[in-house]
Design an enzyme around this catalytic site. Structure first.
Site, PDB file in Angstrom:
ATOM      1  N   HIS A   1      -5.685  57.143 -15.534  1.00 62.51           N
ATOM      2  CA  HIS A   1      -7.152  57.083 -15.455  1.00 62.51           C
ATOM      3  C   HIS A   1      -7.728  55.862 -14.728  1.00 62.51           C
ATOM      4  O   HIS A   1      -8.874  55.900 -14.286  1.00 62.51           O
ATOM      5  CB  HIS A   1      -7.799  57.125 -16.842  1.00 62.51           C
ATOM      6  CG  HIS A   1      -7.225  58.120 -17.789  1.00 62.51           C
ATOM      7  ND1 HIS A   1      -7.103  59.450 -17.462  1.00 62.51           N
ATOM      8  CD2 HIS A   1      -6.736  57.990 -19.041  1.00 62.51           C
ATOM      9  CE1 HIS A   1      -6.569  60.097 -18.499  1.00 62.51           C
ATOM     10  NE2 HIS A   1      -6.329  59.231 -19.449  1.00 62.51           N
TER      11      HIS A   1
ATOM     12  N   ASP B   1       2.094  57.856 -17.397  1.00 62.96           N
ATOM     13  CA  ASP B   1       3.072  57.237 -18.303  1.00 62.96           C
ATOM     14  C   ASP B   1       3.543  58.176 -19.405  1.00 62.96           C
ATOM     15  O   ASP B   1       4.725  58.196 -19.747  1.00 62.96           O
ATOM     16  CB  ASP B   1       2.525  55.932 -18.885  1.00 62.96           C
ATOM     17  CG  ASP B   1       1.140  56.070 -19.497  1.00 62.96           C
ATOM     18  OD1 ASP B   1       0.572  57.184 -19.512  1.00 62.96           O
ATOM     19  OD2 ASP B   1       0.611  55.050 -19.965  1.00 62.96           O
TER      20      ASP B   1
END
Length: 488
Positions: free
Chosen positions: A82, A239
């Site tokens: 993000h 991730d």
């Protein structure tokens, strides 16, 4: 002997891991990065810091295993999702990156829903301040000159890829968290882009995480002592998707619980799952034709670090946990312990509220640091139980669940989580490596070192934590108290 390098651009550090063709870890290293908080609710990082930290981590890996590093066949990348990295037409960074746990753009989240009436059905997710799209609306409103100069928007691992190769490329899993991707079709959505004042030209190219995205530049290859070798860089992943690849959570119902800065419950699916009204994240996986459901508690291990710093025990988090374990051994003390709402940086699931705040309830004079530590560990577990309820509502609860992340080092916390969630949790070998190891695996697949099924196997299980039925009644009472704290 061929080797593969995985690099993960985390919030607190950049990690690098070098593995061989049998997936044995040859060397690993990490280098810290600083989080900037110039104003309340702001969270930023300098992208140059990612590059410096990556160079330091890779240099350490090279130092530990110089000959093995020379056999490098491919690189995989992973990173925090993000976070908006803005570049001008020359590839120069325009401002510090706005991170995933930044809470400044609540107004812009509402504006996106107004601009795109079918936003929820088109994006399959609701707007949240942590996501990328509202960040750019905030920049357009408050820093118009910077917005005007923005030629590319990259996520952290993709900025690192740019520095390694000169190419602008992202993968599906990371891009799914921007709110600009059609997650079902795995392409940029021009309606969503237009709603945020963006254009297709500002987006990187897209590849699957297990495909070759580009190649290491000659300059970097020379700097790393690789000569003029053409080393491919895999698409990589966000991730959490990379962590899933690292522990083999790639089949339907395979899940994991990550205890890092944030807490994440993740489940792999063979279809897109969507429940935006309950803040479920329905994203692409880092592998073709696979998706995942994800719920996020913004403060997990970071809540314990916060408490340690507050108490002057930041250097001894393990000691703080031991104190909590001793405290919890007495049922009467545990019954009267304070209850902690862990919303130190707002909350995502299930409230989507950047203004939510943390608090202890039930503090008394007899409570010491051990009581507070227990309350924090339990409060994070309660927050993750909220997320599990959302996954259940979306018919996407994990059929198996492994533990990853730095917080998983604590057997006591792992057991408490199993009790609160009422599910068995498996601790795999190498649980602390996580996303960087998964990125290296994606590099292997991209380089043709094996199929997805061959490479992405589940690791051996080091320990299993089963819920203790005797503890469930008291935890249920305490969680019921916890659930009343946010509405009040």
């Amino acid at each position: 002997m061929t080797t593969y390098l995985g690099i993960d651009v985390g919030t607190s550090s950049v990690k690098a891991v070098l593995i061989d063709g049998n997936q044995n870890v040859i060397a690993e290293a990490s280098s810290p990065v600083e989080v900037l908080r110039p104003r309340p609710m702001w969270s930023e990082q300098n992208p140059e810091g990612w590059w410096i930290a990556a160079q330091e981590a890779v240099a350490h890996v090279r130092e530990v295993a110089p000959q093995d590093f020379l056999e490098l066949e491919a690189i995989g990348l992973s990173g925090q999702q993000h976070s908006a990295t803005l570049l001008d037409r020359h590839g120069c960074v325009l401002r510090p990156a706005i991170l995933w746990n930044d809470g400044r753009c609540g107004r812009e989240c509402a504006e996106l829903l107004e601009r795109v009436p079918d936003f929820l059905t088109r994006a399959f997710n609701t707007t949240m301040p942590g996501f990328t799209a509202p960040k750019l609306l905030w920049v357009a409103r408050h820093e118009p000159e910077i917005f005007k100069e923005t030629a590319k928007v990259l996520l952290p691992k993709d900025y690192l890829r740019f520095r390694l190769s000169g190419a602008f490329v992202s993968d599906m899993s990371d891009s799914a968290g921007t709110l600009w991707l059609n997650i079902a079709r795995r392409t940029w959505d021009e309606v969503l882009l237009e709603g945020g004042g963006m254009t297709l030209s500002q987006m990187p190219d897209l590849v699957e995480g297990s495909e070759i995205s580009t190649y290491l530049s000659r300059d970097v290859a020379s700097m790393w002592g690789l000569g003029d070798r053409r080393v491919p860089i895999a698409g990589g992943g966000g991730d959490n998707a990379s962590s899933a690849v690292g522990i083999g959570a790639v089949g339907m119902g395979d899940g994991f619980l990550s205890l890092g800065t944030s807490g994440v419950l993740f489940v792999s699916t063979d279809r897109l799952v969507s429940l935006p009204e309950r803040t479920l994240h329905g994203f692409c996986h880092a592998l073709p034709q696979r998706w995942h459901g994800m719920v996020v508690a913004l403060s997990a291990a970071s809540a314990l670090s916060w408490l340690g710093a507050l108490l002057g025990q930041g250097h001894d988090i393990a000691g703080l946990i031991r104190g909590a374990e001793t405290f919890a051994a007495d049922p009467e003390r545990r019954r009267s312990a304070p209850i902690f709402l862990p919303y130190l940086t707002g909350e995502r699931t299930p409230h989507n509220d950047p203004n939510a705040t943390a608090r202890f309830d039930g503090l008394r004079a007899e409570h010491d640091s051990a009581a507070l530590a227990y309350a924090v560990l339990e409060g994070v577990a309660f927050a993750l139980a909220d997320g599990l309820d959302v996954l259940k509502a979306a018919d996407a609860a994990p059929s198996s669940c492994m533990l990853v992340g730095g917080g998983s080092r604590s057997a006591f916390w792992n057991g408490l989580l199993a009790d609160v969630l009422a599910i068995s949790l498996d601790l795999p070998e190498g649980a602390e490596i996580g996303a960087a190891f998964g990125a290296a695996r994606l590099g292997m697949v991209a380089a043709g070192a094996g199929t997805i099924d061959d490479v992405c196997k589940k690791p051996a299980i080091r320990a299993r934590f089963n819920p203790d039925p005797e503890k469930l009644p008291l935890l249920a009472i305490r969680r019921n108290h916890y659930l009343k704290m946010y509405p009040s």
